[in-house]
Design a protein around this motif. Structure first.
Motif, PDB file in Angstrom:
ATOM      1  N   VAL A   1       0.832  -1.180  -0.087  1.00 45.73           N
ATOM      2  CA  VAL A   1       0.130  -0.092   0.028  1.00 45.73           C
ATOM      3  C   VAL A   1       0.767   1.280  -0.150  1.00 45.73           C
ATOM      4  CG1 VAL A   1      -1.884  -1.075   1.131  1.00 45.73           C
ATOM      5  CG2 VAL A   1      -0.088   0.102   2.412  1.00 45.73           C
ATOM      6  N   TRP A   2       0.302   2.404  -0.481  1.00 39.78           N
ATOM      7  CA  TRP A   2       0.782   3.604  -0.153  1.00 39.78           C
ATOM      8  C   TRP A   2       0.461   4.197   0.982  1.00 39.78           C
ATOM      9  CZ3 TRP A   2       4.790   4.414  -3.082  1.00 39.78           C
ATOM     10  CH2 TRP A   2       4.734   3.984  -4.722  1.00 39.78           C
ATOM     11  N   SER A   3       1.422   5.000   1.690  1.00 36.93           N
ATOM     12  CA  SER A   3       0.965   5.795   2.821  1.00 36.93           C
ATOM     13  C   SER A   3       1.551   7.218   2.513  1.00 36.93           C
ATOM     14  CB  SER A   3       1.895   5.006   3.841  1.00 36.93           C
ATOM     15  OG  SER A   3       1.413   5.646   5.129  1.00 36.93           O
ATOM     16  N   ARG A   4       0.630   7.915   2.729  1.00 35.95           N
ATOM     17  CA  ARG A   4       1.234   9.513   2.691  1.00 35.95           C
ATOM     18  C   ARG A   4       1.994   9.742   3.907  1.00 35.95           C
ATOM     19  NH1 ARG A   4      -4.283  12.702   1.384  1.00 35.95           N
ATOM     20  NH2 ARG A   4      -5.068  10.930   2.504  1.00 35.95           N
TER      21      ARG A   4
ATOM     22  N   PHE B   1      -4.537   2.536  14.198  1.00 34.55           N
ATOM     23  CA  PHE B   1      -4.501   2.654  12.653  1.00 34.55           C
ATOM     24  C   PHE B   1      -5.797   2.689  11.958  1.00 34.55           C
ATOM     25  CE2 PHE B   1      -0.399   1.094  14.411  1.00 34.55           C
ATOM     26  CZ  PHE B   1       0.288   2.272  14.121  1.00 34.55           C
ATOM     27  N   LEU B   2      -6.939   2.306  12.749  1.00 34.51           N
ATOM     28  CA  LEU B   2      -8.255   2.358  12.069  1.00 34.51           C
ATOM     29  C   LEU B   2      -8.596   3.579  12.079  1.00 34.51           C
ATOM     30  CD1 LEU B   2      -8.980  -1.192  14.020  1.00 34.51           C
ATOM     31  CD2 LEU B   2      -8.060  -0.644  11.653  1.00 34.51           C
ATOM     32  N   VAL B   3      -9.557   3.676  10.948  1.00 31.00           N
ATOM     33  CA  VAL B   3     -10.570   4.831  11.002  1.00 31.00           C
ATOM     34  C   VAL B   3     -12.016   4.365  11.326  1.00 31.00           C
ATOM     35  CG1 VAL B   3      -9.254   6.129   9.353  1.00 31.00           C
ATOM     36  CG2 VAL B   3     -10.818   4.637   8.497  1.00 31.00           C
TER      37      VAL B   3
ATOM     38  N   GLN C   1      -1.960   6.476   8.142  1.00 30.38           N
ATOM     39  CA  GLN C   1      -1.521   6.675   9.763  1.00 30.38           C
ATOM     40  C   GLN C   1      -0.249   5.871   9.958  1.00 30.38           C
ATOM     41  OE1 GLN C   1      -2.730   8.334  12.215  1.00 30.38           O
ATOM     42  NE2 GLN C   1      -4.320   9.084  10.936  1.00 30.38           N
ATOM     43  N   LEU C   2       0.157   4.829   8.940  1.00 28.15           N
ATOM     44  CA  LEU C   2       1.279   4.182   9.186  1.00 28.15           C
ATOM     45  C   LEU C   2       2.668   4.786   8.865  1.00 28.15           C
ATOM     46  CD1 LEU C   2      -0.217   0.971   7.393  1.00 28.15           C
ATOM     47  CD2 LEU C   2      -0.120   1.496   9.834  1.00 28.15           C
ATOM     48  N   GLY C   3       2.515   5.830   7.947  1.00 34.99           N
ATOM     49  CA  GLY C   3       3.417   6.690   7.900  1.00 34.99           C
ATOM     50  C   GLY C   3       3.462   7.915   8.440  1.00 34.99           C
TER      51      GLY C   3
END
Lengths: 148, 117
Positions: free
Chosen positions: A89-92, A124-126, A143-145
């Motif tokens: 996945v991509w993380s901003r 990390f959950l919305v 949130q991971l990044g």
């Protein structure tokens, strides 16, 4: 619990989500954040890492941190999980975006989740949503990044 | 970005790199039963000097000295979930390598002479 109505903590409600199974739990990842789903990457552990970090792998010629999706979302998993797929996945981040691997059991399908019905969640959950009679935990990759 | 040469070694399932200019000696680890003997596969000790001061790293195996690694900064996610510090990360033969900061060595790698020694 009441539906989660805080717009600043919720991604765009129209986005589809990829459902990913880890153990008995289903996790939803925004489709727009999914770069690739691949067979499990070879992961090399890092001593001293938090339990969520499975280790480092190589993907597309770059080092890739791989996270244990089950631990990320608090899903009960067996003592020796195999995690046959890696969802990249991509993380901003503050500087742009970066790729992160999520070790999981399988990618299931893409669904549209109505954010208005999500229940609040932490970490990390919305949120949490119902798909059929299954509670799905909605992950926010940003949130991971440390971004979003 | 590319950098100078690094001594690459295996430890704890990971591949690590340290600026080869910091390395003064590579020797055998303590024998079984000897004081300080490791029980987790340590067979070598890498002695550092220079900026790092006298520090000894534990190693399972030395890969060799390599130059010209394409060094990337540690990603945000890596820094979030790995509380240690490194100079960067690279690939060597398709395998990720954490390049160590001699001034901030991860405690799990230090055999002696580290901050808590």
């Amino acid at each position: 619990m009441e539906p989660h109505n805080s717009p600043e903590t919720r991604p765009a409600p129209s986005a589809g989500h990829l459902l990913v199974r880890v153990g008995e739990q289903i996790c939803a990842v925004p489709v727009g954040a999914v770069r690739r789903v691949v067979r499990a990457l070879t992961v090399h552990p890092l001593p001293g890492a938090r339990a969520e970090l499975a280790g480092l792998a190589e993907f597309a010629g770059e080092p890739l941190p791989v996270l244990d999706l089950g631990r990320l979302i608090g899903a009960p998993i067996g003592p020796h999980p195999l995690f046959p797929v890696t969802v990249v996945v991509w993380s901003r981040t503050a500087d742009g975006r970066e790729a992160i691997g999520l070790a999981a059991d399988e990618a299931l399908e893409v669904v549209d989740l109505s954010a208005s019905s999500w229940l609040p969640a932490a970490g990390f959950l919305v949120g949490e949503a119902l798909v059929g009679d299954q509670v799905v935990r909605v992950l926010d990759p940003d949130q991971l990044g440390g971004g979003s | 970005m590319t950098s100078g040469s690094f001594l690459l070694f295996h430890r704890g399932g990971g591949l690590w790199g340290i600026d080869s200019g910091q390395v003064v000696r590579i020797g055998p680890g303590p024998a079984p039963g000897e004081t300080g003997a490791a029980t987790d596969g340590e067979t070598l000790r890498v002695e550092l000097a220079g900026a790092a001061g006298p520090v000894v790293l534990a190693a399972d195996r030395v890969e060799g000295v390599v130059a010209g690694l394409a060094v990337r900064p540690l990603s945000t996610a890596l820094r979030t979930f790995w509380p240690e510090t490194g100079c960067g990360v690279a690939l060597y033969s398709g395998r990720p390598v954490i390049l160590l900061d001699p001034l901030h060595l991860p405690l799990p790698l230090v055999a002696s002479g580290g901050p808590d020694a």
